[in-house]
Design a protein around this motif. Structure first.
Motif, mmCIF file in Angstrom:
data_model
loop_
_atom_site.group_PDB
_atom_site.id
_atom_site.type_symbol
_atom_site.label_atom_id
_atom_site.label_comp_id
_atom_site.label_asym_id
_atom_site.label_seq_id
_atom_site.Cartn_x
_atom_site.Cartn_y
_atom_site.Cartn_z
ATOM 1 N N VAL A 168 0.827 -1.217 0.000
ATOM 2 C CA VAL A 168 0.000 0.000 0.000
ATOM 3 C C VAL A 168 0.853 1.256 0.000
ATOM 4 O O VAL A 168 0.392 2.327 -0.388
ATOM 5 N N CYS A 169 2.125 1.141 0.405
ATOM 6 C CA CYS A 169 2.998 2.318 0.454
ATOM 7 C C CYS A 169 3.496 2.707 -0.931
ATOM 8 O O CYS A 169 4.054 3.790 -1.110
ATOM 9 N N GLY A 170 3.340 1.813 -1.926
ATOM 10 C CA GLY A 170 3.811 2.085 -3.275
ATOM 11 C C GLY A 170 5.023 1.274 -3.684
ATOM 12 O O GLY A 170 5.371 1.225 -4.866
ATOM 13 N N ALA A 171 5.691 0.647 -2.728
ATOM 14 C CA ALA A 171 6.841 -0.208 -3.026
ATOM 15 C C ALA A 171 6.369 -1.646 -3.240
ATOM 16 O O ALA A 171 5.175 -1.941 -3.190
ATOM 17 N N ARG A 172 7.326 -2.545 -3.457
ATOM 18 C CA ARG A 172 7.014 -3.963 -3.615
ATOM 19 C C ARG A 172 7.860 -4.764 -2.638
ATOM 20 O O ARG A 172 9.013 -4.435 -2.376
ATOM 21 N N GLY A 173 7.254 -5.847 -2.121
ATOM 22 C CA GLY A 173 8.009 -6.774 -1.300
ATOM 23 C C GLY A 173 8.320 -6.293 0.099
ATOM 24 O O GLY A 173 9.258 -6.780 0.735
ATOM 25 N N CYS A 174 7.532 -5.364 0.609
ATOM 26 C CA CYS A 174 7.745 -4.881 1.981
ATOM 27 C C CYS A 174 7.427 -5.996 2.983
ATOM 28 O O CYS A 174 6.587 -6.869 2.738
ATOM 29 N N LEU A 175 8.071 -5.926 4.123
ATOM 30 C CA LEU A 175 7.812 -6.883 5.198
ATOM 31 C C LEU A 175 6.320 -6.977 5.495
ATOM 32 O O LEU A 175 5.781 -8.060 5.730
ATOM 33 N N GLU A 176 5.637 -5.844 5.490
ATOM 34 C CA GLU A 176 4.218 -5.809 5.840
ATOM 35 C C GLU A 176 3.378 -6.686 4.928
ATOM 36 O O GLU A 176 2.368 -7.259 5.352
ATOM 37 N N THR A 177 3.761 -6.834 3.667
ATOM 38 C CA THR A 177 2.961 -7.639 2.741
ATOM 39 C C THR A 177 3.006 -9.123 3.102
ATOM 40 O O THR A 177 2.115 -9.883 2.710
ATOM 41 N N ILE A 178 4.035 -9.538 3.843
ATOM 42 C CA ILE A 178 4.206 -10.951 4.186
ATOM 43 C C ILE A 178 3.835 -11.239 5.637
ATOM 44 O O ILE A 178 3.206 -12.256 5.934
ATOM 45 N N ALA A 179 4.205 -10.345 6.551
ATOM 46 C CA ALA A 179 4.094 -10.650 7.977
ATOM 47 C C ALA A 179 2.872 -10.054 8.657
ATOM 48 O O ALA A 179 2.508 -10.493 9.751
ATOM 49 N N ALA A 180 2.228 -9.054 8.064
ATOM 50 C CA ALA A 180 1.008 -8.515 8.668
ATOM 51 C C ALA A 180 -0.132 -9.521 8.519
ATOM 52 O O ALA A 180 -0.135 -10.356 7.611
ATOM 53 N N GLY A 181 -1.105 -9.429 9.413
ATOM 54 C CA GLY A 181 -2.207 -10.374 9.404
ATOM 55 C C GLY A 181 -2.895 -10.526 8.062
ATOM 56 O O GLY A 181 -3.050 -11.653 7.558
ATOM 57 N N PRO A 182 -3.334 -9.432 7.409
ATOM 58 C CA PRO A 182 -4.014 -9.586 6.117
ATOM 59 C C PRO A 182 -3.140 -10.246 5.055
ATOM 60 O O PRO A 182 -3.635 -11.043 4.248
ATOM 61 N N GLY A 183 -1.833 -9.940 5.051
ATOM 62 C CA GLY A 183 -0.934 -10.561 4.088
ATOM 63 C C GLY A 183 -0.786 -12.048 4.325
ATOM 64 O O GLY A 183 -0.751 -12.851 3.370
ATOM 65 N N MET A 184 -0.707 -12.450 5.591
ATOM 66 C CA MET A 184 -0.625 -13.873 5.911
ATOM 67 C C MET A 184 -1.887 -14.604 5.460
ATOM 68 O O MET A 184 -1.820 -15.699 4.887
ATOM 69 N N VAL A 185 -3.032 -13.996 5.713
ATOM 70 C CA VAL A 185 -4.305 -14.632 5.339
ATOM 71 C C VAL A 185 -4.436 -14.721 3.825
ATOM 72 O O VAL A 185 -4.852 -15.761 3.285
ATOM 73 N N ARG A 186 -4.071 -13.643 3.107
ATOM 74 C CA ARG A 186 -4.138 -13.674 1.639
ATOM 75 C C ARG A 186 -3.290 -14.819 1.081
ATOM 76 O O ARG A 186 -3.724 -15.550 0.185
ATOM 77 N N TRP A 187 -2.085 -14.948 1.602
ATOM 78 C CA TRP A 187 -1.188 -15.997 1.111
ATOM 79 C C TRP A 187 -1.772 -17.373 1.405
ATOM 80 O O TRP A 187 -1.756 -18.257 0.545
ATOM 81 N N ALA A 188 -2.291 -17.570 2.616
ATOM 82 C CA ALA A 188 -2.853 -18.869 2.990
ATOM 83 C C ALA A 188 -4.046 -19.228 2.109
ATOM 84 O O ALA A 188 -4.182 -20.372 1.655
ATOM 85 N N LEU A 189 -4.907 -18.259 1.840
ATOM 86 C CA LEU A 189 -6.061 -18.521 0.976
ATOM 87 C C LEU A 189 -5.610 -18.881 -0.435
ATOM 88 O O LEU A 189 -6.177 -19.772 -1.084
ATOM 89 N N ALA A 190 -4.562 -18.196 -0.919
ATOM 90 C CA ALA A 190 -4.042 -18.482 -2.257
ATOM 91 C C ALA A 190 -3.427 -19.875 -2.336
ATOM 92 O O ALA A 190 -3.366 -20.469 -3.424
ATOM 93 N N GLN A 191 -2.994 -20.395 -1.177
ATOM 94 C CA GLN A 191 -2.411 -21.735 -1.139
ATOM 95 C C GLN A 191 -3.454 -22.821 -0.903
ATOM 96 O O GLN A 191 -3.113 -23.998 -0.737
ATOM 97 N N GLY A 192 -4.713 -22.424 -0.845
ATOM 98 C CA GLY A 192 -5.775 -23.412 -0.735
ATOM 99 C C GLY A 192 -6.382 -23.571 0.645
ATOM 100 O O GLY A 192 -7.238 -24.445 0.843
ATOM 101 N N TRP A 193 -5.983 -22.725 1.610
ATOM 102 C CA TRP A 193 -6.594 -22.824 2.936
ATOM 103 C C TRP A 193 -8.052 -22.393 2.851
ATOM 104 O O TRP A 193 -8.394 -21.401 2.219
ATOM 105 N N THR A 194 -8.912 -23.151 3.469
ATOM 106 C CA THR A 194 -10.334 -22.802 3.511
ATOM 107 C C THR A 194 -10.821 -22.892 4.948
ATOM 108 O O THR A 194 -10.252 -23.612 5.778
ATOM 109 N N LEU A 195 -11.876 -22.155 5.213
ATOM 110 C CA LEU A 195 -12.458 -22.115 6.543
ATOM 111 C C LEU A 195 -13.937 -22.435 6.413
ATOM 112 O O LEU A 195 -14.633 -21.869 5.560
ATOM 113 N N ALA A 196 -14.415 -23.328 7.235
ATOM 114 C CA ALA A 196 -15.839 -23.675 7.190
ATOM 115 C C ALA A 196 -16.678 -22.425 7.466
ATOM 116 O O ALA A 196 -16.357 -21.648 8.364
#
Length: 310
Positions: A168-196
């Motif tokens: 969101v800051c305009g750069a790419r590959g910031c720590l926040e994109t990987i380690a913040a909660g929304p980034g972790m959830v996005r990655w997990a969903l993209a890897q096939g994680w599902t929640l009932a």
């Protein structure tokens, strides 16, 4: 000597009166709501509205979500759209006329609060808040290190993946994109994680619960976040030679799910001798770290020496 401490977050405001010994005399917090300026005015009025209380205050310290401009006294919290370039220092000065007001980032105040009242027994530290974003702050030799604009220590925007996701800051590959909660959830969903559907929404809390149950993708999401954090921490420690790292925030509440792989990654990657004894611990002050830090900011501005809690 009594100071007023304000902790301005994206979703809640907190205020407290704190004495020079670090005793939190009283405290309150309130959701930001649709009228953040009115919320701020009401909280400050409740704690410093009468003349006698205001006369007893020697300073006001503010820790605010950013980005901030400490020199201009303005803030632009990402989650408060109405406050773009908002003149927060001037607004508080109008509410407590004649009382000095000092501003720093909320994660910087978290760092200062942990150093002062957290019992970490250290001269310098890096504090990281891992939540919906990733913030950071530094204390160097007993003083907050805020940098040219007041944004020093913002570790969430250290680049840890040159080909990574847009931030969101305009750069790419910031720590926040990987380690913040929304980034972790996005990655997990993209890897096939599902929640009932009956389980609730797929957020960081649900991800942590799934990881604790042994689900492989959520576990991998925490390990991936820990690896990115380790990279950013080692880079920071390489430059500034800090030994202590304190982790707080909502995602960090997962405890060993994050801290165990984080410590393991630091141990595996540390090269230089001064990186091999980094101490990583959880916040001891939790929600009040920012308030203690904002109080410490005001006390330091008034010339009051601070003695950290052993």
């Amino acid at each position: 000597m009594t100071v007023l401490a304000l902790d301005i977050g994206g979703t809640k405001f907190a205020v407290a009166r704190v004495d020079a010994d670090g005793t939190l005399l009283d405290r309150a917090e309130h959701p930001v709501g649709q009228a953040p300026t009115a919320t701020l005015r009401g909280l400050v009025a409740d704690f410093a509205g009468d003349g006698r209380t205001r006369r007893s205050l020697t300073g006001v310290g503010i820790g605010s979500a950013g980005p901030i401009d400490a020199a201009a006294g303005t803030v632009s919290p990402i989650n408060i759209p109405r406050w773009r370039g908002y003149r927060l220092v001037a607004a508080v000065q109008r509410l407590v006329p004649g009382v000095p007001v000092t501003l720093a980032g909320d994660a910087q105040c978290m760092a200062l609060g942990e150093w002062w009242r957290g019992g970490h027994d250290c001269g310098s530290l890096l504090a990281i808040a891992v939540s919906t974003g990733v913030g950071g702050g530094l204390v160097i030799d007993g003083r907050p290190w805020t940098g040219r604009t007041g944004n020093a220590g913002h570790i969430g925007h250290v680049i840890v993946d040159l080909d990574g996701e847009a931030c969101v800051c305009g750069a790419r590959g910031c720590l926040e994109t990987i380690a913040a909660g929304p980034g972790m959830v996005r990655w997990a969903l993209a890897q096939g994680w599902t929640l009932a559907p009956a389980t609730g929404r797929p957020d960081a809390r649900a991800l942590a619960a799934a990881a604790r149950s042994g689900a492989p993708v959520p576990l991998a999401a925490f390990q991936r976040a820990a690896g990115a954090l380790a990279t950013a921490i080692l880079n920071t420690a390489s430059v500034l030679d800090v030994r202590d790292v304190v982790i707080g925030g909502g995602v960090a509440a997962a405890g060993d799910l994050l801290l165990d792989p984080l410590r393991a990654a630091i141990t595996a990657r540390a090269g230089m001798p001064h990186l091999r004894d980094l101490r990583v611990s959880s916040t001891t002050l939790e929600r009040d770290a920012g308030l203690y830090g904002a109080a410490a900011l005001a006390l330091l501005a008034s010339g009051e020496p601070l003695r950290p809690t052993p």
